[in-house]
Design a protein around this motif. Structure first.
Motif, short mmCIF file in Angstrom:
data_model
loop_
_atom_site.label_atom_id
_atom_site.label_comp_id
_atom_site.label_asym_id
_atom_site.label_seq_id
_atom_site.Cartn_x
_atom_site.Cartn_y
_atom_site.Cartn_z
N TYR A 1 -94.79 6.76 -81.81
CA TYR A 1 -96.11 6.60 -81.21
C TYR A 1 -97.16 6.83 -82.13
O TYR A 1 -96.49 7.59 -83.28
CB TYR A 1 -96.65 7.53 -79.77
CG TYR A 1 -98.15 7.24 -79.78
CD1 TYR A 1 -97.88 5.98 -79.39
CD2 TYR A 1 -98.77 7.88 -80.04
CE1 TYR A 1 -99.19 5.44 -78.86
CE2 TYR A 1 -99.84 7.65 -79.48
CZ TYR A 1 -100.57 6.33 -78.50
OH TYR A 1 -101.86 6.54 -79.02
N SER A 2 -98.22 6.05 -82.77
CA SER A 2 -99.59 5.97 -83.12
C SER A 2 -100.55 5.85 -82.83
O SER A 2 -100.46 4.93 -81.57
CB SER A 2 -98.86 4.98 -85.16
OG SER A 2 -99.15 3.74 -84.12
N ASP A 3 -101.62 6.66 -83.65
CA ASP A 3 -102.76 6.37 -82.25
C ASP A 3 -102.79 4.54 -82.47
O ASP A 3 -103.27 4.39 -83.26
CB ASP A 3 -104.04 6.92 -82.61
CG ASP A 3 -103.57 8.47 -81.99
OD1 ASP A 3 -102.69 8.91 -81.43
OD2 ASP A 3 -104.22 9.48 -83.76
N GLY A 4 -103.26 3.81 -80.55
CA GLY A 4 -103.81 2.61 -80.61
C GLY A 4 -102.43 1.70 -80.64
O GLY A 4 -102.68 0.99 -80.35
N SER A 5 -101.25 2.23 -80.45
CA SER A 5 -100.61 1.12 -80.18
C SER A 5 -99.91 1.12 -78.62
O SER A 5 -99.53 -0.10 -78.58
CB SER A 5 -98.98 1.96 -80.92
OG SER A 5 -98.48 3.44 -80.64
N GLU A 6 -100.15 1.50 -77.87
CA GLU A 6 -100.58 0.71 -76.85
C GLU A 6 -101.40 -0.28 -76.21
O GLU A 6 -101.57 -0.95 -75.80
CB GLU A 6 -101.72 2.01 -75.52
CG GLU A 6 -102.95 1.80 -75.69
CD GLU A 6 -102.79 3.19 -77.24
OE1 GLU A 6 -104.28 3.43 -77.41
OE2 GLU A 6 -101.83 4.15 -77.63
N ALA A 7 -102.20 -0.51 -77.23
CA ALA A 7 -103.19 -1.58 -77.77
C ALA A 7 -101.81 -3.11 -77.52
O ALA A 7 -101.81 -4.05 -77.17
CB ALA A 7 -103.98 -2.03 -78.51
#
Length: 163
Positions: free
Chosen positions: A146-152
């Motif tokens: 996981y890296s910040d923003g990968s949920e987009a």
């Protein structure tokens, strides 16, 4: 030289991609309320759903779940997507899962895979591990870490697989 490297990489990956499993394996797990769930029967009324493997001690997992939790109502309104969390916690840590879920107000289905049977069947080596399953039950996307923003990117994959 770069083209050769890319061509070799693609040639090496093709057999892996071709042999990648496309349906969910049959594993019996319990949810956090003790109900037995057969993983091969997971569905979302013909709409895509997301399966996320996590552990209570995994900091990137917690960041990812919290990031998704913030946008989840919007995702559901737009796409009808459902998130299913799968805890791989073992031993005494299994007892921490339900309080964690309830304490954070997470309105997700949560399954317990304390023997790692589903994790092995899904060939998960690193958590967080996320899978998108389309409305026909086909695994159409997977990602580890996981890296910040990968949920987009995750919601984009869901949008691509709406009927």
């Amino acid at each position: 030289m770069k083209r050769l490297i890319v061509a070799l990489a693609v040639a090496c990956l093709l057999p892996v991609l071709a042999s990648a499993q496309s349906k969910l394996p049959k594993v019996e797990l319990k949810d956090i309320n003790g109900k037995t769930v057969n993983t091969s029967e997971l569905s979302n009324d013909g709409k895509p759903f997301i399966i996320s493997f996590f552990a209570t001690w995994c900091k990137p997992c917690m960041r990812e779940i919290k990031a998704i939790h913030e946008v989840y109502p919007d995702w559901q309104d737009e796409t009808g997507v459902k998130l299913i969390l799968v805890s791989i916690d073992e031993g005494q840590n299994v007892q921490k899962v339900k309080p964690l879920v309830l304490g954070n107000g997470w309105d997700f289905d949560v399954l317990l895979d304390s023997n790692s049977d589903f994790k092995r069947a899904m060939q998960v080596n690193l958590i967080p591990a996320v899978f998108v399953v389309d409305g026909k039950g086909e695994i159409v996307y997977s990602h580890s870490g996981y890296s910040d923003g990968s949920e987009a990117h995750l919601i984009e994959v869901v949008r691509e697989h709406l009927k």
